[in-house]
Design a protein around this motif. Sequence first.
Motif, PDB file in Angstrom:
ATOM      1  N   THR A   6       6.786   0.430  -9.651  1.00  0.00           N
ATOM      2  CA  THR A   6       5.816  -0.382  -8.907  1.00  0.00           C
ATOM      3  C   THR A   6       4.926  -1.168  -9.852  1.00  0.00           C
ATOM      4  N   TYR A  45       8.824  -1.626   2.327  1.00  0.00           N
ATOM      5  CA  TYR A  45       8.320  -0.324   1.888  1.00  0.00           C
ATOM      6  C   TYR A  45       8.795   0.800   2.813  1.00  0.00           C
ATOM      7  N   GLN A  95       1.267   5.179  -0.317  1.00  0.00           N
ATOM      8  CA  GLN A  95       0.021   4.469  -0.621  1.00  0.00           C
ATOM      9  C   GLN A  95       0.203   2.973  -0.391  1.00  0.00           C
ATOM     10  N   LEU A  96       1.350   2.430  -0.797  1.00  0.00           N
ATOM     11  CA  LEU A  96       1.626   1.014  -0.589  1.00  0.00           C
ATOM     12  C   LEU A  96       1.724   0.686   0.904  1.00  0.00           C
ATOM     13  N   GLN A 135      -1.807   0.831   2.371  1.00  0.00           N
ATOM     14  CA  GLN A 135      -2.568  -0.320   1.871  1.00  0.00           C
ATOM     15  C   GLN A 135      -2.156  -1.602   2.590  1.00  0.00           C
ATOM     16  N   THR A 136      -0.849  -1.768   2.803  1.00  0.00           N
ATOM     17  CA  THR A 136      -0.361  -2.972   3.477  1.00  0.00           C
ATOM     18  C   THR A 136      -0.744  -2.975   4.945  1.00  0.00           C
TER      19      THR A 136
END
Length: 203
Positions: free
Chosen positions: A32, A127, A153-154, A157-158
């Motif tokens: 990442t 993701y 987490q991604l 967050q998105t």
Amino acid sequence: MSIRHGLLALLDQGPRYGYQLRSEFEARTGATWPLNVGQVYTTLGRLERDGLVEAAGEDDEGHQFYSVTDEGRAELRRWFDTPVPRTNPPRDELAIKLAMAVTIPGVDVAAVVHGQRRHSMQALQDYTRLKGRALAADDGSGKDLAWLLVLEQLIFQTEAEIRWLDHCESRLAQHAERAAAPSEPVAAPPARRAAKSRDRGRI
């Protein structure tokens, strides 16, 4: 992102050379945040300067190994024990872009928001697919846990970014409505109203 602490965490498991550190860092984070070898060796040089790592010899192929010092282990423990501060949040390019867009004449802010939402939705789908593959490949050993945590987490967050973009769209609509609303007539001062009343009485 604290590259120096990430490298300390890897060296805490035993001596390694630069390319090994780069490969393990990317493997644990799913690439990442990709690193180049030059960045790794620059960070190692600073860690060595600060007394947190030390040279640990070379192998037959000339690879320079590094090992963590006692001071480096103490620094790593402090890092794990200390919450990541939010007093100085990292610069967010999207927030800066929208903050600039609403202040620059001629920018179609709604189009900026729509374009970003499409991109973020696509990223969220990507993701989510990666997470599904990681879960399907998980054999229970825990080796994929680090990558799953990064992926989730991604995803979170998105999702938060998409909610914020929805909020921005609503805020823009409210602002446009207020700007288009006709202004209310300004009431005449009391003295002027009294004078008009007396004039009407004389008629």
